[in-house]
Design a protein around this motif. Structure first.
Motif, mmCIF file in Angstrom:
data_model
loop_
_atom_site.group_PDB
_atom_site.id
_atom_site.type_symbol
_atom_site.label_atom_id
_atom_site.label_comp_id
_atom_site.label_asym_id
_atom_site.label_seq_id
_atom_site.Cartn_x
_atom_site.Cartn_y
_atom_site.Cartn_z
ATOM 1 N N ARG A 75 46.148 40.304 48.141
ATOM 2 C CA ARG A 75 45.342 41.385 47.565
ATOM 3 C C ARG A 75 45.498 41.421 46.043
ATOM 4 O O ARG A 75 44.512 41.481 45.310
ATOM 5 N N VAL A 76 46.738 41.372 45.556
ATOM 6 C CA VAL A 76 46.979 41.407 44.116
ATOM 7 C C VAL A 76 46.402 40.163 43.444
ATOM 8 O O VAL A 76 45.784 40.253 42.374
ATOM 9 N N GLY A 77 46.565 39.007 44.063
ATOM 10 C CA GLY A 77 45.998 37.779 43.512
ATOM 11 C C GLY A 77 44.490 37.862 43.361
ATOM 12 O O GLY A 77 43.934 37.451 42.339
ATOM 13 N N GLU A 78 43.822 38.412 44.357
ATOM 14 C CA GLU A 78 42.359 38.544 44.289
ATOM 15 C C GLU A 78 41.947 39.550 43.224
ATOM 16 O O GLU A 78 40.972 39.333 42.497
ATOM 17 N N LEU A 79 42.692 40.637 43.078
ATOM 18 C CA LEU A 79 42.376 41.608 42.029
ATOM 19 C C LEU A 79 42.565 41.003 40.642
ATOM 20 O O LEU A 79 41.729 41.208 39.750
ATOM 21 N N ILE A 80 43.617 40.245 40.450
ATOM 22 C CA ILE A 80 43.847 39.570 39.169
ATOM 23 C C ILE A 80 42.727 38.575 38.904
ATOM 24 O O ILE A 80 42.209 38.476 37.787
ATOM 25 N N ARG A 81 42.312 37.841 39.942
ATOM 26 C CA ARG A 81 41.214 36.868 39.789
ATOM 27 C C ARG A 81 39.944 37.557 39.310
ATOM 28 O O ARG A 81 39.269 37.092 38.390
ATOM 29 N N ARG A 82 39.632 38.694 39.919
ATOM 30 C CA ARG A 82 38.419 39.433 39.522
ATOM 31 C C ARG A 82 38.498 39.923 38.088
ATOM 32 O O ARG A 82 37.530 39.802 37.331
ATOM 33 N N VAL A 83 39.638 40.496 37.707
ATOM 34 C CA VAL A 83 39.800 41.008 36.344
ATOM 35 C C VAL A 83 39.659 39.868 35.342
ATOM 36 O O VAL A 83 38.912 39.983 34.362
ATOM 37 N N LEU A 84 40.363 38.759 35.563
ATOM 38 C CA LEU A 84 40.278 37.634 34.636
ATOM 39 C C LEU A 84 38.859 37.070 34.570
ATOM 40 O O LEU A 84 38.371 36.740 33.483
ATOM 41 N N SER A 85 38.191 36.973 35.716
ATOM 42 C CA SER A 85 36.808 36.468 35.732
ATOM 43 C C SER A 85 35.900 37.349 34.886
ATOM 44 O O SER A 85 35.086 36.850 34.104
ATOM 45 N N GLN A 86 36.044 38.659 35.036
ATOM 46 C CA GLN A 86 35.212 39.589 34.266
ATOM 47 C C GLN A 86 35.522 39.520 32.779
ATOM 48 O O GLN A 86 34.602 39.487 31.947
ATOM 49 N N VAL A 87 36.792 39.499 32.427
ATOM 50 C CA VAL A 87 37.192 39.440 31.019
ATOM 51 C C VAL A 87 36.656 38.161 30.372
ATOM 52 O O VAL A 87 36.100 38.199 29.274
ATOM 53 N N LEU A 88 36.782 37.035 31.057
ATOM 54 C CA LEU A 88 36.299 35.768 30.509
ATOM 55 C C LEU A 88 34.773 35.724 30.450
ATOM 56 O O LEU A 88 34.199 35.216 29.478
ATOM 57 N N ALA A 89 34.105 36.264 31.462
ATOM 58 C CA ALA A 89 32.639 36.246 31.490
ATOM 59 C C ALA A 89 32.049 37.134 30.389
ATOM 60 O O ALA A 89 31.017 36.800 29.795
ATOM 61 N N ARG A 90 32.699 38.247 30.111
ATOM 62 C CA ARG A 90 32.195 39.170 29.086
ATOM 63 C C ARG A 90 32.644 38.783 27.680
ATOM 64 O O ARG A 90 32.238 39.421 26.714
ATOM 65 N N GLY A 91 33.502 37.799 27.558
ATOM 66 C CA GLY A 91 33.970 37.369 26.249
ATOM 67 C C GLY A 91 34.812 38.426 25.554
ATOM 68 O O GLY A 91 34.691 38.618 24.351
ATOM 69 N N GLU A 92 35.677 39.099 26.311
ATOM 70 C CA GLU A 92 36.486 40.190 25.762
ATOM 71 C C GLU A 92 37.729 39.710 25.013
ATOM 72 O O GLU A 92 38.434 40.518 24.417
ATOM 73 N N VAL A 93 38.001 38.431 25.053
ATOM 74 C CA VAL A 93 39.175 37.887 24.367
ATOM 75 C C VAL A 93 38.783 37.600 22.917
ATOM 76 O O VAL A 93 37.682 37.130 22.646
ATOM 77 N N HIS A 94 39.679 37.891 21.984
ATOM 78 C CA HIS A 94 39.401 37.693 20.564
ATOM 79 C C HIS A 94 39.691 36.254 20.136
ATOM 80 O O HIS A 94 40.497 36.003 19.242
ATOM 81 N N ASP A 95 39.037 35.323 20.818
ATOM 82 C CA ASP A 95 39.199 33.905 20.510
ATOM 83 C C ASP A 95 37.835 33.242 20.683
ATOM 84 O O ASP A 95 37.369 33.049 21.815
ATOM 85 N N PRO A 96 37.166 32.918 19.575
ATOM 86 C CA PRO A 96 35.819 32.333 19.673
ATOM 87 C C PRO A 96 35.774 31.051 20.501
ATOM 88 O O PRO A 96 34.799 30.797 21.206
ATOM 89 N N GLU A 97 36.834 30.238 20.409
ATOM 90 C CA GLU A 97 36.846 28.980 21.160
ATOM 91 C C GLU A 97 36.863 29.254 22.674
ATOM 92 O O GLU A 97 36.124 28.638 23.432
ATOM 93 N N LEU A 98 37.690 30.213 23.103
ATOM 94 C CA LEU A 98 37.746 30.555 24.525
ATOM 95 C C LEU A 98 36.452 31.212 24.975
ATOM 96 O O LEU A 98 35.937 30.917 26.054
ATOM 97 N N ASN A 99 35.900 32.085 24.143
ATOM 98 C CA ASN A 99 34.652 32.763 24.507
ATOM 99 C C ASN A 99 33.466 31.810 24.575
ATOM 100 O O ASN A 99 32.489 32.092 25.263
ATOM 101 N N ALA A 100 33.551 30.675 23.889
ATOM 102 C CA ALA A 100 32.467 29.688 23.914
ATOM 103 C C ALA A 100 32.473 28.876 25.206
ATOM 104 O O ALA A 100 31.493 28.219 25.540
ATOM 105 N N MET A 101 33.599 28.936 25.942
ATOM 106 C CA MET A 101 33.700 28.185 27.199
ATOM 107 C C MET A 101 33.303 29.059 28.374
ATOM 108 O O MET A 101 33.552 30.255 28.382
#
Length: 138
Positions: A18-44
């Motif tokens: 359950r925790v693994g799936e919740l972490i997966r969802r949070v990370l997927s959303q953060v990466l998809a929305r480009g919420e990280v302050h790293d242009p190189e990561l947000n470009a991927m």
């Protein structure tokens, strides 16, 4: 001497899953929305395929794959570089006692699926499995 259920090769607990799936969802959303302050990561465009947690939930192994399967090492490097920010995002969106230490690995599931398909397409394997002749007789 009592045996630990994890030492017997038992799978992950429901809580770990359950925790693994919740972490997966949070990370997927953060990466998809480009919420990280790293242009190189947000470009991927990175897919988070699975997250496995340790029994104490203090370590989360994140299996990822960049879109198209290219630039794998660049993606892992960028994720590692932004580990702290990603941990904070998990803590912000989830109510865990501790932010898990994130470890990033390439998700090789797709590669294994391709290898399995190629194996089943081999003539000698189809023959051993009964191939088309067995289907025609049924």
């Amino acid at each position: 001497m009592a045996k630990n259920r994890h030492s017997e090769g038992a799978g992950p607990s429901q809580r770990q899953l359950r925790v693994g799936e919740l972490i997966r969802r949070v990370l997927s959303q953060v990466l998809a929305r480009g919420e990280v302050h790293d242009p190189e990561l947000n470009a991927m465009s990175i897919t988070v395929g699975e997250v496995r947690t340790s029994p104490d939930l203090k370590i989360a192994t994140v299996y990822v794959m960049p879109l198209g399967g290219g630039r794998r090492e660049d993606a892992i490097t960028a994720l590692k570089r932004n580990r702290g920010e990603l941990r904070r995002a998990i803590m912000r969106d989830m109510s865990l006692k501790y932010a898990p230490d994130l470890r990033f690995l390439i998700d090789e599931t797709f590669d294994r699926m391709d290898e399995t398909r190629a194996l089943f397409d081999r003539e000698e394997v189809r023959r051993d499995l009964g191939g088309d002749d067995a289907e025609e007789e049924a």
